[in-house]
Write a protein that holds these residues in place. Structure first.
Motif, PDB file in Angstrom:
ATOM      1  N   CYS A   1      12.589 -11.788   8.501  1.00  0.00           N
ATOM      2  CA  CYS A   1      12.716 -11.426   7.124  1.00  0.00           C
ATOM      3  C   CYS A   1      12.366 -10.101   6.918  1.00  0.00           C
ATOM      4  CB  CYS A   1      10.997 -12.215   6.545  1.00  0.00           C
ATOM      5  SG  CYS A   1      11.214 -12.419   5.446  1.00  0.00           S
ATOM      6  N   THR A   2      13.013  -9.151   5.753  1.00  0.00           N
ATOM      7  CA  THR A   2      13.059  -8.274   5.913  1.00  0.00           C
ATOM      8  C   THR A   2      13.341  -7.951   4.396  1.00  0.00           C
ATOM      9  OG1 THR A   2      15.619  -7.969   6.429  1.00  0.00           O
ATOM     10  CG2 THR A   2      13.676  -7.227   8.231  1.00  0.00           C
ATOM     11  N   VAL A   3      13.140  -7.009   3.971  1.00  0.00           N
ATOM     12  CA  VAL A   3      13.832  -6.515   2.438  1.00  0.00           C
ATOM     13  C   VAL A   3      14.357  -5.546   2.919  1.00  0.00           C
ATOM     14  CG1 VAL A   3      12.783  -6.160  -0.274  1.00  0.00           C
ATOM     15  CG2 VAL A   3      11.648  -7.495   1.554  1.00  0.00           C
ATOM     16  N   PRO A   4      15.976  -5.695   1.818  1.00  0.00           N
ATOM     17  CA  PRO A   4      17.004  -4.787   1.901  1.00  0.00           C
ATOM     18  C   PRO A   4      16.727  -3.749   0.794  1.00  0.00           C
ATOM     19  CG  PRO A   4      17.763  -6.491  -0.029  1.00  0.00           C
ATOM     20  CD  PRO A   4      16.590  -6.651   0.813  1.00  0.00           C
ATOM     21  N   ASP A   5      17.327  -2.641   1.293  1.00  0.00           N
ATOM     22  CA  ASP A   5      17.171  -0.929   0.872  1.00  0.00           C
ATOM     23  C   ASP A   5      17.958  -0.780  -0.765  1.00  0.00           C
ATOM     24  OD1 ASP A   5      16.469   1.537  -0.314  1.00  0.00           O
ATOM     25  OD2 ASP A   5      17.930   2.705   1.970  1.00  0.00           O
ATOM     26  N   MET A   6      16.806  -0.820  -1.745  1.00  0.00           N
ATOM     27  CA  MET A   6      17.260  -1.192  -3.203  1.00  0.00           C
ATOM     28  C   MET A   6      17.276   0.488  -4.049  1.00  0.00           C
ATOM     29  SD  MET A   6      15.588  -4.667  -4.710  1.00  0.00           S
ATOM     30  CE  MET A   6      16.118  -6.383  -3.596  1.00  0.00           C
ATOM     31  N   VAL A   7      16.847   1.622  -3.282  1.00  0.00           N
ATOM     32  CA  VAL A   7      16.548   2.636  -3.167  1.00  0.00           C
ATOM     33  C   VAL A   7      18.178   3.708  -3.193  1.00  0.00           C
ATOM     34  CG1 VAL A   7      15.419   4.978  -4.448  1.00  0.00           C
ATOM     35  CG2 VAL A   7      14.664   1.951  -4.177  1.00  0.00           C
ATOM     36  N   GLY A   8      18.082   3.582  -1.892  1.00  0.00           N
ATOM     37  CA  GLY A   8      18.899   4.107  -0.831  1.00  0.00           C
ATOM     38  C   GLY A   8      18.304   5.827  -0.804  1.00  0.00           C
ATOM     39  N   GLU A   9      17.380   6.256  -1.186  1.00  0.00           N
ATOM     40  CA  GLU A   9      16.824   7.536  -0.607  1.00  0.00           C
ATOM     41  C   GLU A   9      16.206   8.014   0.489  1.00  0.00           C
ATOM     42  OE1 GLU A   9      13.771  10.030  -3.628  1.00  0.00           O
ATOM     43  OE2 GLU A   9      13.205   7.767  -3.251  1.00  0.00           O
ATOM     44  N   GLU A  10      16.583   8.505   0.629  1.00  0.00           N
ATOM     45  CA  GLU A  10      15.791   9.363   2.057  1.00  0.00           C
ATOM     46  C   GLU A  10      14.675   9.416   2.746  1.00  0.00           C
ATOM     47  OE1 GLU A  10      16.616   9.742   5.565  1.00  0.00           O
ATOM     48  OE2 GLU A  10      18.405   9.747   4.594  1.00  0.00           O
ATOM     49  N   THR A  11      14.736   8.685   3.585  1.00  0.00           N
ATOM     50  CA  THR A  11      12.526   8.672   4.387  1.00  0.00           C
ATOM     51  C   THR A  11      12.772   9.260   5.246  1.00  0.00           C
ATOM     52  OG1 THR A  11      12.746   6.181   4.298  1.00  0.00           O
ATOM     53  CG2 THR A  11      12.505   6.856   2.046  1.00  0.00           C
ATOM     54  N   ASP A  12      14.006   9.107   6.297  1.00  0.00           N
ATOM     55  CA  ASP A  12      13.596   9.562   7.755  1.00  0.00           C
ATOM     56  C   ASP A  12      13.810  10.688   7.881  1.00  0.00           C
ATOM     57  OD1 ASP A  12      13.088   6.662   8.628  1.00  0.00           O
ATOM     58  OD2 ASP A  12      15.492   6.785   8.361  1.00  0.00           O
ATOM     59  N   GLY A  13      13.251  11.689   9.226  1.00  0.00           N
ATOM     60  CA  GLY A  13      13.069  13.067   9.021  1.00  0.00           C
ATOM     61  C   GLY A  13      12.507  13.738   8.552  1.00  0.00           C
ATOM     62  N   TRP A  14      11.949  15.288   8.691  1.00  0.00           N
ATOM     63  CA  TRP A  14      11.731  16.127   7.834  1.00  0.00           C
ATOM     64  C   TRP A  14      12.354  15.978   6.456  1.00  0.00           C
ATOM     65  CZ3 TRP A  14       6.931  17.614   9.868  1.00  0.00           C
ATOM     66  CH2 TRP A  14       6.272  17.489  10.848  1.00  0.00           C
ATOM     67  N   LEU A  15      11.334  15.675   5.818  1.00  0.00           N
ATOM     68  CA  LEU A  15      12.104  16.210   4.108  1.00  0.00           C
ATOM     69  C   LEU A  15      10.990  16.957   3.552  1.00  0.00           C
ATOM     70  CD1 LEU A  15      11.553  11.918   3.035  1.00  0.00           C
ATOM     71  CD2 LEU A  15      13.332  13.916   3.807  1.00  0.00           C
ATOM     72  N   GLU A  16      12.371  18.123   2.499  1.00  0.00           N
ATOM     73  CA  GLU A  16      11.370  18.755   2.230  1.00  0.00           C
ATOM     74  C   GLU A  16      10.453  18.681   0.152  1.00  0.00           C
ATOM     75  OE1 GLU A  16      14.500  21.817   0.682  1.00  0.00           O
ATOM     76  OE2 GLU A  16      15.383  22.124   1.983  1.00  0.00           O
ATOM     77  N   LYS A  17      10.378  17.588   0.221  1.00  0.00           N
ATOM     78  CA  LYS A  17      10.227  16.729  -0.795  1.00  0.00           C
ATOM     79  C   LYS A  17       9.237  15.599  -0.442  1.00  0.00           C
ATOM     80  CE  LYS A  17       9.620  20.431  -3.395  1.00  0.00           C
ATOM     81  NZ  LYS A  17       8.852  21.608  -4.461  1.00  0.00           N
ATOM     82  N   LEU A  18       8.427  15.622  -1.093  1.00  0.00           N
ATOM     83  CA  LEU A  18       8.062  13.698  -0.356  1.00  0.00           C
ATOM     84  C   LEU A  18       9.218  12.383  -1.772  1.00  0.00           C
ATOM     85  CD1 LEU A  18       4.297  13.235  -1.327  1.00  0.00           C
ATOM     86  CD2 LEU A  18       5.440  12.837   1.044  1.00  0.00           C
ATOM     87  N   PRO A  19       9.583  11.731  -1.107  1.00  0.00           N
ATOM     88  CA  PRO A  19      10.833  10.341  -2.052  1.00  0.00           C
ATOM     89  C   PRO A  19      10.026  10.172  -3.212  1.00  0.00           C
ATOM     90  CG  PRO A  19      10.399   9.459   0.123  1.00  0.00           C
ATOM     91  CD  PRO A  19       9.414  10.581   0.260  1.00  0.00           C
TER      92      PRO A  19
ATOM     93  N   THR B   1       0.806  -1.302  -0.127  1.00  0.00           N
ATOM     94  CA  THR B   1      -0.467   0.042   0.166  1.00  0.00           C
ATOM     95  C   THR B   1       0.367   1.162  -0.189  1.00  0.00           C
ATOM     96  OG1 THR B   1      -0.161   0.373   2.322  1.00  0.00           O
ATOM     97  CG2 THR B   1      -1.511  -0.857   1.524  1.00  0.00           C
ATOM     98  N   ALA B   2       0.180   2.206  -0.149  1.00  0.00           N
ATOM     99  CA  ALA B   2       0.982   3.893  -0.155  1.00  0.00           C
ATOM    100  C   ALA B   2       1.526   3.866   1.105  1.00  0.00           C
ATOM    101  CB  ALA B   2       0.206   4.684  -0.888  1.00  0.00           C
ATOM    102  N   VAL B   3       2.377   4.988   1.111  1.00  0.00           N
ATOM    103  CA  VAL B   3       3.156   5.212   2.687  1.00  0.00           C
ATOM    104  C   VAL B   3       2.513   6.060   2.760  1.00  0.00           C
ATOM    105  CG1 VAL B   3       4.579   6.286   4.336  1.00  0.00           C
ATOM    106  CG2 VAL B   3       4.930   3.999   2.383  1.00  0.00           C
ATOM    107  N   MET B   4       1.958   6.825   4.053  1.00  0.00           N
ATOM    108  CA  MET B   4       1.112   8.427   4.801  1.00  0.00           C
ATOM    109  C   MET B   4       2.434   8.834   4.986  1.00  0.00           C
ATOM    110  SD  MET B   4      -1.445   8.492   7.293  1.00  0.00           S
ATOM    111  CE  MET B   4      -2.624   7.631   6.930  1.00  0.00           C
ATOM    112  N   TYR B   5       2.323  10.724   4.931  1.00  0.00           N
ATOM    113  CA  TYR B   5       2.949  10.811   5.641  1.00  0.00           C
ATOM    114  C   TYR B   5       2.300  12.156   6.343  1.00  0.00           C
ATOM    115  CZ  TYR B   5       7.081   9.513   3.200  1.00  0.00           C
ATOM    116  OH  TYR B   5       8.113   8.584   2.544  1.00  0.00           O
TER     117      TYR B   5
END
Length: 264
Positions: free
Chosen positions: A242-260, A10-14
């Motif tokens: 059971c986890t999935v590795p990060d394949m994008v390397g995009e910052e998603t934590d903390g306060w962001l100026e733009k949505l990923p 599902t989409a992620v909520m911000y």
């Protein structure tokens, strides 16, 4: 379930800050009814007809075949009437993690003491031919006309194969942002596709159960909750590994100026 390798999305909520417009990802917490040590995630149900009973078992339930996929909802949905047509895509403003309150078509219009609960019901009637379709939906048909957890009428001739009804439940911990939501102002939560209303909520499903494990569960006359059809169940401490590795390397934590994924 150790034999389940399906993909659920599902989409992620911000949270969009009402003053400076920055974004912060809303964390997911586990559904209150799940086993101890569960870490967030989506609760997934496979039900023959509804959540509690199977009074209308007038045709067998066929498990999804390998390669099957489908979606429900659309990010392009932008009106109330369109959203009402997506039966079973709803929200609850949680008073507590147990007390859900009434279902809503849109995001809550006030801070929720226990977070925001999102549910996605998928259709359960298949055309019996196509593993997918160009819109990822027309090979399936939904006979439920009201609430998602209700006995579904019989499948139509165009989509005659009864499959499990798949349902996702996600609990978004919006409580840490309630103090940043000024009284009387519009809802500050958005989906990761910049959906400023809740109308565009949607979900994806890709089948991946091993062998005939899901079919064995559907063949069992009284299959409810878990452990059906000799499906192998894991303890949560093992499942959490059971986890999935990060394949994008995009910052998603903390306060962001733009949505990923959005252009800077």
């Amino acid at each position: 379930m150790s034999e389940d390798f399906s993909n659920y999305w599902t989409a992620v909520m911000y949270f969009k800050h009402p003053t400076n417009g920055s974004y912060h990802r809303v964390p997911v917490i586990n559904n209150a009814a799940l086993a101890p040590n569960t870490k967030g995630g989506i609760t997934v149900y496979y039900t023959p007809y509804d959540f509690t009973t199977d009074n209308l078992r007038n045709q067998p339930i066929r498990a999804f075949p390998p390669g099957f996929r489908m979606t429900v909802g659309s990010p392009a949905t932008n009106t109330l009437d369109q959203a009402k047509g997506h039966i079973g895509l709803r929200y609850n403003c949680l008073t507590t993690t147990i007390n859900r309150g009434p279902e809503m078509v849109d995001f809550p219009d006030r801070p929720c003491p226990g977070g925001i609960f999102a549910v996605h019901h998928f259709p359960a009637c298949w055309d019996g031919k196509n593993l997918d379709s160009p819109d990822h939906q027309s090979h399936m048909f939904n006979t439920i006309k009201n609430d998602g957890f209700t006995n579904a009428p019989a499948c139509p001739a165009s989509h005659p194969v009864r499959m499990p009804q798949v349902t996702y439940e996600t609990v978004w911990d919006t409580t840490k942002f309630n103090s940043l939501w000024p009284s009387g102002t519009p809802n500050p939560f958005v989906w990761s596709f910049e959906g400023t209303s809740g109308y565009g909520t949607h979900a994806d499903y890709m089948f991946g159960w091993k062998g005939d494990s899901l079919q064995r569960a559907m063949n069992k006359s009284e299959c409810f909750y878990d452990g059906c059809g000799s499906i192998t169940k894991q303890v949560m401490t093992e499942a959490n590994k059971c986890t999935v590795p990060d394949m994008v390397g995009e910052e998603t934590d903390g306060w962001l100026e733009k949505l990923p994924g959005m252009a800077m």
